[in-house]
Design an enzyme around this catalytic site. Structure first.
Site, PDB file in Angstrom:
ATOM      1  N   LYS A 128      -7.521  11.608  -0.055  1.00  0.00           N
ATOM      2  CA  LYS A 128      -6.686  11.430   1.138  1.00  0.00           C
ATOM      3  C   LYS A 128      -5.298  12.021   0.911  1.00  0.00           C
ATOM      4  O   LYS A 128      -4.757  12.704   1.789  1.00  0.00           O
ATOM      5  CB  LYS A 128      -6.593   9.943   1.495  1.00  0.00           C
ATOM      6  CG  LYS A 128      -5.690   9.672   2.688  1.00  0.00           C
ATOM      7  CD  LYS A 128      -5.454   8.187   2.894  1.00  0.00           C
ATOM      8  CE  LYS A 128      -4.327   7.969   3.887  1.00  0.00           C
ATOM      9  NZ  LYS A 128      -3.947   6.562   4.040  1.00  0.00           N
ATOM     10  N   GLY A 148       0.819  -1.211   0.000  1.00  0.00           N
ATOM     11  CA  GLY A 148       0.000   0.000   0.000  1.00  0.00           C
ATOM     12  C   GLY A 148       0.851   1.258   0.000  1.00  0.00           C
ATOM     13  O   GLY A 148       0.584   2.213  -0.731  1.00  0.00           O
ATOM     14  N   LYS A 149       1.906   1.245   0.816  1.00  0.00           N
ATOM     15  CA  LYS A 149       2.806   2.408   0.866  1.00  0.00           C
ATOM     16  C   LYS A 149       3.556   2.559  -0.446  1.00  0.00           C
ATOM     17  O   LYS A 149       3.748   3.670  -0.942  1.00  0.00           O
ATOM     18  CB  LYS A 149       3.806   2.263   2.015  1.00  0.00           C
ATOM     19  CG  LYS A 149       3.254   2.655   3.362  1.00  0.00           C
ATOM     20  CD  LYS A 149       4.348   2.696   4.406  1.00  0.00           C
ATOM     21  CE  LYS A 149       3.760   2.984   5.782  1.00  0.00           C
ATOM     22  NZ  LYS A 149       4.787   2.979   6.825  1.00  0.00           N
ATOM     23  N   TYR A 191      -5.213   2.328  10.283  1.00  0.00           N
ATOM     24  CA  TYR A 191      -6.235   2.919  11.140  1.00  0.00           C
ATOM     25  C   TYR A 191      -7.170   3.879  10.398  1.00  0.00           C
ATOM     26  O   TYR A 191      -7.978   4.569  11.027  1.00  0.00           O
ATOM     27  CB  TYR A 191      -5.550   3.678  12.288  1.00  0.00           C
ATOM     28  CG  TYR A 191      -4.760   2.795  13.220  1.00  0.00           C
ATOM     29  CD1 TYR A 191      -5.374   2.161  14.298  1.00  0.00           C
ATOM     30  CD2 TYR A 191      -3.393   2.596  13.033  1.00  0.00           C
ATOM     31  CE1 TYR A 191      -4.644   1.344  15.164  1.00  0.00           C
ATOM     32  CE2 TYR A 191      -2.664   1.785  13.887  1.00  0.00           C
ATOM     33  CZ  TYR A 191      -3.292   1.154  14.947  1.00  0.00           C
ATOM     34  OH  TYR A 191      -2.583   0.348  15.799  1.00  0.00           O
ATOM     35  N   ASP A 192      -7.065   3.950   9.084  1.00  0.00           N
ATOM     36  CA  ASP A 192      -7.849   4.916   8.308  1.00  0.00           C
ATOM     37  C   ASP A 192      -9.356   4.878   8.612  1.00  0.00           C
ATOM     38  O   ASP A 192     -10.000   5.924   8.624  1.00  0.00           O
ATOM     39  CB  ASP A 192      -7.623   4.725   6.808  1.00  0.00           C
ATOM     40  CG  ASP A 192      -6.258   5.231   6.355  1.00  0.00           C
ATOM     41  OD1 ASP A 192      -5.515   5.792   7.187  1.00  0.00           O
ATOM     42  OD2 ASP A 192      -5.931   5.063   5.164  1.00  0.00           O
ATOM     43  N   ARG A 202       1.160  12.018   5.381  1.00  0.00           N
ATOM     44  CA  ARG A 202       2.222  11.584   4.462  1.00  0.00           C
ATOM     45  C   ARG A 202       2.364  12.585   3.321  1.00  0.00           C
ATOM     46  O   ARG A 202       3.473  12.905   2.893  1.00  0.00           O
ATOM     47  CB  ARG A 202       1.906  10.175   3.950  1.00  0.00           C
ATOM     48  CG  ARG A 202       3.087   9.521   3.258  1.00  0.00           C
ATOM     49  CD  ARG A 202       2.872   8.021   3.101  1.00  0.00           C
ATOM     50  NE  ARG A 202       2.959   7.327   4.379  1.00  0.00           N
ATOM     51  CZ  ARG A 202       1.961   6.636   4.949  1.00  0.00           C
ATOM     52  NH1 ARG A 202       0.801   6.523   4.340  1.00  0.00           N
ATOM     53  NH2 ARG A 202       2.144   6.051   6.117  1.00  0.00           N
ATOM     54  N   ASP A 239       8.203   6.771   8.751  1.00  0.00           N
ATOM     55  CA  ASP A 239       7.664   6.170   9.957  1.00  0.00           C
ATOM     56  C   ASP A 239       6.479   7.021  10.326  1.00  0.00           C
ATOM     57  O   ASP A 239       6.571   8.260  10.362  1.00  0.00           O
ATOM     58  CB  ASP A 239       8.696   6.128  11.093  1.00  0.00           C
ATOM     59  CG  ASP A 239       8.284   5.097  12.130  1.00  0.00           C
ATOM     60  OD1 ASP A 239       8.168   3.907  11.768  1.00  0.00           O
ATOM     61  OD2 ASP A 239       8.064   5.458  13.297  1.00  0.00           O
TER      62      ASP A 239
END
EC number: 3.6.1.66
Length: 199
Positions: A180, A20-21, A159-160, A186, A77
């Site tokens: 988002k 996902g990242k 946790y979205d 981020r 992080d």
């Protein structure tokens, strides 16, 4: 210390094994002509995150990936901080979900921990760019909001579903990636990184 500039055509290692990242950062980097490859795709080991701050853990991950791949590396992080829990889970956000990545359980733990108390929360992200010689630069982003319950939405990750940013009626998980990414912690950290390091 002068900020480095990542030129068009550069390759950057993203110090993550999280798909996902990787997708999120690949989309953010695409307009700058930078190829993003994950530490996971390169089979790089994941270093132990022993720091007690977001910045410290981002540095550990970025330096390890940059040295192992001999390329510039970017690590983030990030985590959810809840006021009524004294800023927890914070740097331990991923660990709260356990080895099975049980974020539903972690979200329930937050809900049970705060009850009807102060629901203020914020997401923090620190991005660290490291060069193979060990030099690092860090950039921070934060978005404030509150915990909503029950979880809402199926987009995003982590946790979205329980985080509703300030000024919004939707959780992060109810937004499209584009919505988002326009306001996220981020995205804000990335904007600082972009201004400093991207041509």
């Amino acid at each position: 210390m002068t900020n480095p500039t990542l030129a068009h055509g550069s390759t950057l290692v993203l110090a993550t094994h999280n798909a996902g990242k990787l997708a999120e950062f690949a989309a953010l980097m695409a307009p700058f002509g930078i190829t993003v490859v994950s530490a996971g795709a390169l089979n790089l080991p994941e270093p132990e995150e022993t720091a007690t701050t977001f910045e410290g853990n981002a540095i550990i991950k970025a330096q390890a990936a940059a040295r192992a791949a001999n390329l510039p590396a970017l690590a983030d992080d990030s985590g959810l901080c809840v006021a009524a829990l004294g800023g927890a889970p914070g740097v331990y956000s991923a660990r709260w979900a356990g080895p099975d990545k049980d974020f539903a359980g972690a979200m329930a733990r937050i809900h049970e921990g705060i009850g009807t108390d102060d629901r203020a929360a914020w997401f923090t992200c620190v991005l660290c760019l490291a060069l193979p010689d060990g030099q690092t630069w860090c950039f921070e982003g934060r978005v404030d909001g509150q915990i909503n319950w029950p979880p809402r939405g199926t987009n995003g990750h982590g946790y979205d579903p329980v985080f509703q940013p300030e000024g919004e009626t939707r959780s992060f998980a109810e937004m499209t990636d584009e919505q988002k990414n326009a306001i996220s912690h981020r995205a804000r950290a990335f904007a600082a990184f972009r201004a400093a390091c991207l041509a």
